[in-house]
Design an enzyme around this catalytic site. Sequence first.
Site, short mmCIF file in Angstrom:
data_model
loop_
_atom_site.label_atom_id
_atom_site.label_comp_id
_atom_site.label_asym_id
_atom_site.label_seq_id
_atom_site.Cartn_x
_atom_site.Cartn_y
_atom_site.Cartn_z
N CYS A 15 2.96 -22.22 43.33
CA CYS A 15 1.68 -22.57 43.95
C CYS A 15 1.89 -23.56 45.08
CB CYS A 15 0.74 -23.16 42.89
SG CYS A 15 -0.98 -23.34 43.45
N CYS A 250 -14.42 -12.43 27.58
CA CYS A 250 -13.67 -12.21 26.34
C CYS A 250 -13.94 -13.28 25.29
CB CYS A 250 -12.17 -12.13 26.64
SG CYS A 250 -11.48 -13.58 27.43
N ASP A 272 -3.30 -14.84 29.72
CA ASP A 272 -2.50 -15.78 30.50
C ASP A 272 -2.36 -17.14 29.82
OD1 ASP A 272 -5.22 -16.19 31.01
OD2 ASP A 272 -4.93 -16.76 33.09
#
Length: 370
Positions: A15, A250, A272
């Site tokens: 990142c 979810c 993730d």
Amino acid sequence: MNKIELLIKPTSYLCNLNCYYCFYKKTKSIYPEGKIMDLKTLEFFIQRFMDYSEGKNIYFCWQGGEPLLCGIDFYYKVIEFQKKYGKSGQIVGNAIQTNGILIDEKWIEFFLKYNIFVGISLDGPEEIHNFYRKYNDGRKTYKKVIEVINLIKKSNVQFNILSTIGEHTGKFPEKIFNFFVNNNFQYLQFIPAIDRKNDKISDFSTTPETYGNFLIKIFELWWNNGFPSVSIRFFDNIIEVLSGFEPSNCTLKKRCGEYVVIEHNGDVYPCDFFVMQDFKLGNIFEEQIDKIYDKLKRFGEMKEIQPVRCKDCEWNFICKNGCLWNRYVKWKNFKGVDYFCSSYKKFFSHSIERFKIIVKEILKFQNGKN
């Protein structure tokens, strides 16, 4: 499955920012080499999942780390491979979740050309956003992100705002909500930050008390000054539940496991948050896709493990035993209640009657149209 959903991490944890609450940085312990997905892996996984879909709709969500670090040519290859292996009549969707820093006119042109939905990470007004979200050298990011959002708004690219709520920023719901409304941001998603470090809850993690109070205050502001012009995803999900539909989030589904996570080297995981060796489902170069989904199904069924305190809870029909990650962070297993259990109880008790009013009005409107 009537559709295929993929969450791809083409840059893994890499990142251009160093956000204090980022849970994905710890993935470096699994992938210390820090590589970006190569085109061989990209084409292979697209081909395999396109073939497996057998013409069902398939949705690709590109995240990181920062997914735009791959460069724009990488994503033109994504479209090329999707066209190459797609089936006639098949709907193929793409979305990108990004910090926005790298977006320029060329990216805007790409998003518009291929109808890419863009999620932008923005935590609120300047002093709130900059508290956790900084460049690697410590510089603040707010002004650049706002510059990019203004560019996106002018271009009519479809986008929403993802706001991560840490313990500090969670104490300013009114400032955050008013900022978004005053800037005409209509699609909002609030995600509480929660993680562990050295067997303790990380200090940036939102406490249940802070998160419960945050939800209540945001709801009051939304009810009095936002609904129905502002969409807040968690509130939309509750309306879906009360309307008899399966929620899109979810967290409130009966089971987890509707999507798989694909790492830069083709490793596959069920979520993730659970990119850990113990939860790895396989690798696309080594494992059959149907076997990956068999393992995913078994993982998803763990959400149905019902803690004793959930069994007779009046709110279980909404939260469905809570989030597996929030259980795991709190207890290091799936047997305890969701870390935010008390937050939800407090919020649902406060808001449920007004959610029911909304559902009645929606049904009345729909019946009127019919």
